[in-house]
Design an enzyme around this catalytic site. Sequence first.
Site, PDB file in Angstrom:
ATOM      1  N   ASN A  20       0.964  -1.240   0.222  1.00  6.50           N
ATOM      2  CA  ASN A  20       0.063   0.028   0.029  1.00  6.50           C
ATOM      3  C   ASN A  20       1.144   1.974  -0.429  1.00  6.50           C
ATOM      4  OD1 ASN A  20      -3.008  -0.559   0.044  1.00  6.50           O
ATOM      5  ND2 ASN A  20      -2.664  -1.812   1.906  1.00  6.50           N
ATOM      6  N   ARG A  67       5.702  -0.163  22.510  1.00  2.67           N
ATOM      7  CA  ARG A  67       4.606   0.392  22.452  1.00  2.67           C
ATOM      8  C   ARG A  67       5.355   1.796  23.117  1.00  2.67           C
ATOM      9  NH1 ARG A  67      -0.994  -0.086  22.481  1.00  2.67           N
ATOM     10  NH2 ARG A  67      -1.265   1.119  24.688  1.00  2.67           N
ATOM     11  N   ARG A  93       0.013  -2.547  14.949  1.00  3.53           N
ATOM     12  CA  ARG A  93       0.220  -2.843  16.513  1.00  3.53           C
ATOM     13  C   ARG A  93      -0.633  -1.145  16.532  1.00  3.53           C
ATOM     14  NH1 ARG A  93       5.698  -0.943  18.884  1.00  3.53           N
ATOM     15  NH2 ARG A  93       6.197  -2.992  19.059  1.00  3.53           N
ATOM     16  N   ILE A  94      -1.829  -1.750  17.501  1.00  3.83           N
ATOM     17  CA  ILE A  94      -2.820  -0.415  18.219  1.00  3.83           C
ATOM     18  C   ILE A  94      -2.313   0.684  18.899  1.00  3.83           C
ATOM     19  CG2 ILE A  94      -4.512  -0.244  19.435  1.00  3.83           C
ATOM     20  CD1 ILE A  94      -4.734  -3.484  19.152  1.00  3.83           C
ATOM     21  N   ASN A 109      -6.460   4.660   8.061  1.00  6.78           N
ATOM     22  CA  ASN A 109      -6.181   3.509   8.591  1.00  6.78           C
ATOM     23  C   ASN A 109      -7.067   2.758   7.076  1.00  6.78           C
ATOM     24  OD1 ASN A 109      -4.681   0.729   9.563  1.00  6.78           O
ATOM     25  ND2 ASN A 109      -6.839   0.407  10.236  1.00  6.78           N
ATOM     26  N   HIS A 111      -8.569  -1.221   6.184  1.00  7.35           N
ATOM     27  CA  HIS A 111      -8.611  -1.902   6.834  1.00  7.35           C
ATOM     28  C   HIS A 111      -9.363  -3.380   5.499  1.00  7.35           C
ATOM     29  CE1 HIS A 111      -9.754  -4.979  10.104  1.00  7.35           C
ATOM     30  NE2 HIS A 111     -10.804  -5.125   9.741  1.00  7.35           N
ATOM     31  N   GLU A 176      -7.340  -2.654  -2.707  1.00 10.70           N
ATOM     32  CA  GLU A 176      -7.044  -1.485  -1.519  1.00 10.70           C
ATOM     33  C   GLU A 176      -6.059  -0.113  -2.368  1.00 10.70           C
ATOM     34  OE1 GLU A 176      -5.584  -4.062   1.499  1.00 10.70           O
ATOM     35  OE2 GLU A 176      -7.393  -3.420   2.896  1.00 10.70           O
TER      36      GLU A 176
END
Length: 192
Positions: A20, A67, A93-94, A109, A111, A176
Amino acid sequence: MKKLTGNINVGVFISGRGTNLKELIKYSKKNNTNWKIKLVISNKKSAKGLLFAKKNKIPYLAIEKERKAFEKKSINYLNKNKIQLLCLAGFMRILSKSFIDKCKFKIINIHPSLLPKYKGLDTHKRAIEAKDKYAGSTVHYVNAKLDSGKIIIQRKIKILKKDSPATLAKRVLKIEHQIYPNALDLVCSKLV
Ligand code: GRF
């Protein structure tokens, strides 16, 4: 919101192969967009996507830290590079609420599902198992809840009888690559 002038500096977070990212770079060059990718950060040194940044002379770095440390360091880089929009592209990763709150710019983002269906992982397998007619991809704003922010663009494709999660993933990835650049055009047209 305060309007921006000139080109919009975009940062991209990745974790892996970065197709992407590659398509975003290609599209912005070809179409001379009002947004330009100015920084790529990966939380994995081995992320293949970093090579696309390198090849296109875009500043990039890997921050292989837990994180809290990742977020602290990356926000410094984002600010130093005057990033005005952050795109997550296969970033596994969140982000913490505190990171999101500290960012003075929007985060978006991509998805691989028709959100709000199938947040999280294994989206194609779950869609096939549920015997859904359609799968697809969604670009959305990022908030503190996983895959839950306001939807910007969504596109669907038919799930074929013969589809496996892998074949479906391949076809979804193709769309995408089209909708992410379109979403950036849309978001950035509102920022200027
Ligand atoms: C994409 O399917 C995206 O929707 C998801 O992770 C995948 C990333 O692929 N968040 P790539 O690294 O851009 O090739």
